[in-house]
Design a protein around this motif. Structure first.
Motif, short mmCIF file in Angstrom:
data_model
loop_
_atom_site.label_atom_id
_atom_site.label_comp_id
_atom_site.label_asym_id
_atom_site.label_seq_id
_atom_site.Cartn_x
_atom_site.Cartn_y
_atom_site.Cartn_z
N ASN A 70 0.71 -1.27 -0.02
CA ASN A 70 -0.09 -0.12 0.03
C ASN A 70 0.85 1.34 -0.06
O ASN A 70 0.40 2.09 -0.93
CB ASN A 70 -1.09 0.05 1.38
N LEU A 71 1.74 1.05 0.78
CA LEU A 71 2.85 2.39 0.84
C LEU A 71 3.48 2.85 -0.45
O LEU A 71 3.66 3.78 -1.05
CB LEU A 71 3.79 2.15 1.89
N LYS B 99 0.94 4.29 -2.87
CA LYS B 99 0.67 5.66 -2.76
C LYS B 99 1.98 6.37 -3.02
O LYS B 99 1.49 7.58 -3.43
CB LYS B 99 0.35 5.73 -1.06
N THR B 100 3.09 5.99 -2.48
CA THR B 100 4.09 6.64 -2.99
C THR B 100 4.50 7.05 -4.27
O THR B 100 4.53 8.16 -5.02
CB THR B 100 5.28 6.02 -2.50
N ALA C 40 1.97 6.92 -6.82
CA ALA C 40 0.84 7.69 -7.17
C ALA C 40 1.12 8.92 -6.87
O ALA C 40 0.91 10.08 -7.71
CB ALA C 40 -0.40 7.25 -6.64
N HIS C 41 1.57 9.28 -5.69
CA HIS C 41 1.68 10.63 -4.99
C HIS C 41 2.84 11.42 -6.20
O HIS C 41 2.70 12.51 -6.67
CB HIS C 41 2.26 10.70 -3.69
N PRO D 195 -1.57 16.18 -4.46
CA PRO D 195 -1.77 14.89 -3.91
C PRO D 195 -2.13 15.20 -2.34
O PRO D 195 -1.70 16.18 -1.79
CB PRO D 195 -0.28 14.09 -3.85
N ASP D 196 -2.80 14.04 -1.64
CA ASP D 196 -3.12 14.38 -0.23
C ASP D 196 -1.78 13.98 0.36
O ASP D 196 -0.87 13.45 -0.09
CB ASP D 196 -4.14 13.05 0.11
#
Length: 165
Positions: free
Chosen positions: A64-65, A68-69, A71-72, A132-133
């Motif tokens: 998951n990390l 997310k990384t 995509a960010h 990004p969030d």
């Protein structure tokens, strides 16, 4: 042939051969030890069995990390011009694979001389850095700087309009 203190050439060669044999044995033992160490696994559980659910939970966190990384950083790169490729920091997961745990992309922060182009580019920079969030301090800094530069350009533009009147 006699060399010093009753040492003959053949006895010297014999001693050299014995030392080479001893060194070869040491090398062989070191190689065997390192081969065994490669096959050994580190037991961090103090004798407890690792639960498959725990393993999967940790693996899921890494996956998951990583997602997310990536995509960010890819969102940053897609919204503004960059100076080079995305750079990731990696950590090895429990399965032995590398997972992205952080990263950065260098955005092109140069400002064009044309005011309209400069304002458009600063808007893109601000959007790219805040999109990004989970804003990092670097993201926030770029957004702040882009906003300040845009305000300066707009105030210069406003002064030019006032001076023309």
């Amino acid at each position: 042939m006699l060399i010093n203190d009753n040492l003959t050439a053949s006895s010297i060669y014999q001693q050299i051969a014995q030392k080479k044999a001893q060194l070869a044995n040491i090398d062989k033992k070191d190689f065997e030890k390192s081969s065994h160490e490669k096959n050994d696994s580190v037991n961090l559980t103090n004798g407890k069995n690792i639960d498959e659910k725990d393993y999967q939970r940790v693996l899921d966190k890494f996956e998951n990390l990583d997602a997310k990384t990536r995509a960010h950083e890819q969102l940053h790169a897609s919204l503004a011009n960059t100076k080079g490729a995305i750079s990731y920091n990696y950590q090895m997961g429990p399965d032995g694979k590398l997972y992205a745990t952080g990263g950065h992309v260098r955005l092109d922060t140069s400002i064009p001389k044309d005011e309209a182009s400069a304002i458009a580019k600063l808007d893109r920079l601000q959007k790219a850095s805040t999109a990004p969030d989970g804003l990092s301090s670097a993201d926030a800094s770029i957004a702040r700087t882009a906003n300040l530069n845009k305000m300066l350009l707009l105030s210069k533009e406003q002064e030019g309009v006032q001076n023309a009147n």
